[in-house]
Structure formats: C-alpha cells, structure tokens
Motif scaffolding. Structure first.
Motif, mmCIF file in Angstrom:
data_model
loop_
_atom_site.group_PDB
_atom_site.id
_atom_site.type_symbol
_atom_site.label_atom_id
_atom_site.label_comp_id
_atom_site.label_asym_id
_atom_site.label_seq_id
_atom_site.Cartn_x
_atom_site.Cartn_y
_atom_site.Cartn_z
ATOM 1 N N HIS A 1 91.836 32.829 -5.789
ATOM 2 C CA HIS A 1 91.656 34.053 -6.569
ATOM 3 C C HIS A 1 90.351 34.699 -6.132
ATOM 4 C CE1 HIS A 1 89.991 36.212 -10.134
ATOM 5 N NE2 HIS A 1 91.169 36.759 -10.080
ATOM 6 N N GLN B 1 87.716 38.054 -6.998
ATOM 7 C CA GLN B 1 87.386 39.181 -7.864
ATOM 8 C C GLN B 1 86.104 39.823 -7.373
ATOM 9 O OE1 GLN B 1 87.009 38.372 -12.050
ATOM 10 N NE2 GLN B 1 86.479 40.480 -12.518
ATOM 11 N N GLU C 1 90.925 42.716 -7.689
ATOM 12 C CA GLU C 1 91.322 41.308 -7.740
ATOM 13 C C GLU C 1 92.574 41.107 -6.924
ATOM 14 O OE1 GLU C 1 91.053 38.941 -11.438
ATOM 15 O OE2 GLU C 1 90.647 40.868 -12.423
#
Length: 141
Positions: free
Chosen positions: A30, A32, A37
């Motif tokens: 992931h 961000q 994102e």
C-alpha cells in the motif's frame, strides 16, 4: 533492510527498471502520498508509467535509518519534463520544466523484507518552469 540493499532499489528505480518493483515490493503493498493512494506492484507500475512517460525522475535519498521492519529516509526528488504534455500528472508542462519534491518517506517491511506500506510526507513541492519562474505548489496529486 540495510543501506546496500536500499541503495540497489534506488539505483534501479532511477534507471526506470520496473523489475525493482517486483523484487522489492510486497504483492499487496500500500502506498499513500497525500490523497494519492494505490496498492500492489501493478499499482506502482501503473503510477510510474504515467510519470516516466513525461518526466525523467531522479531520487536522492539521505539520512537512511533501517531495521528488519522499517526504513525511513529524507528524500529529494527531481522531475524534469522530457516532452510537452498537456495532461501530465502535474498538469500541463513543457519540455524542460522541472519539479523538486522534498520530504520524508517511511517504509514498513513484511516478513520477507519487502516494502509492504509506503507513507510519503512532503515538506515542499516546487515548480521551476523553463523560463525560470519558481512556484511552491504543495502536493499536486
């Protein structure tokens, strides 16, 4: 993660070597960066395909701190537009326009030592147009 391994990732990134993503990123990673994102190796490839289609990007990390579970760095990134692009990720640009990012990046590693979570915190994002005009932008994406 040690400095030598991280430096290999950065060197390969600076060469636009997408295989670095496969080697260094967890499949479900992931990322961000402000409101931007995305997830996964393919998400990373898709994002950088957009950037690299217009810009040369050079990462210059400093202040590396690493362990088995985390890496933290200060980062200066230079973007130089290689072509005119009315719809770049930073908006309309002309060849020769430059951007400089300064910030801190935190990487969490999974049990395999791959980047599982990347959190980007910016300090400044500056536009330097080819005519010399300098503008502080904040986060453009």
């Amino acid at each position: 993660m040690d400095t030598q391994r991280f430096d290999d990732y950065i060197a390969r990134f600076n060469r636009r070597d997408e295989t670095a993503f496969e080697e260094y990123l967890a499949d479900d990673m992931h990322m961000q960066n402000g409101t931007l994102e995305y997830t996964g190796v393919q998400g990373m490839k898709d994002h950088y395909a957009k950037i690299w289609s217009t810009f040369e990007e050079r990462l210059e990390p400093t202040d590396f701190v690493g362990s088995e579970t985390n890496v933290a760095i200060r980062m200066v990134t230079h973007f130089t537009a290689e072509r005119d692009d009315a719809d770049s990720v930073f908006g309309p640009v002309e060849a020769g326009d430059r951007y400089t990012f300064r910030g801190v990046i935190s990487y969490r590693l999974n049990d395999e030592g791959k980047f599982a979570d990347i959190l980007v915190a910016y300090n400044s994002f500056t536009s330097i147009r080819r005519d010399g005009t300098v503008t502080e932008l904040g986060i453009p994406h």
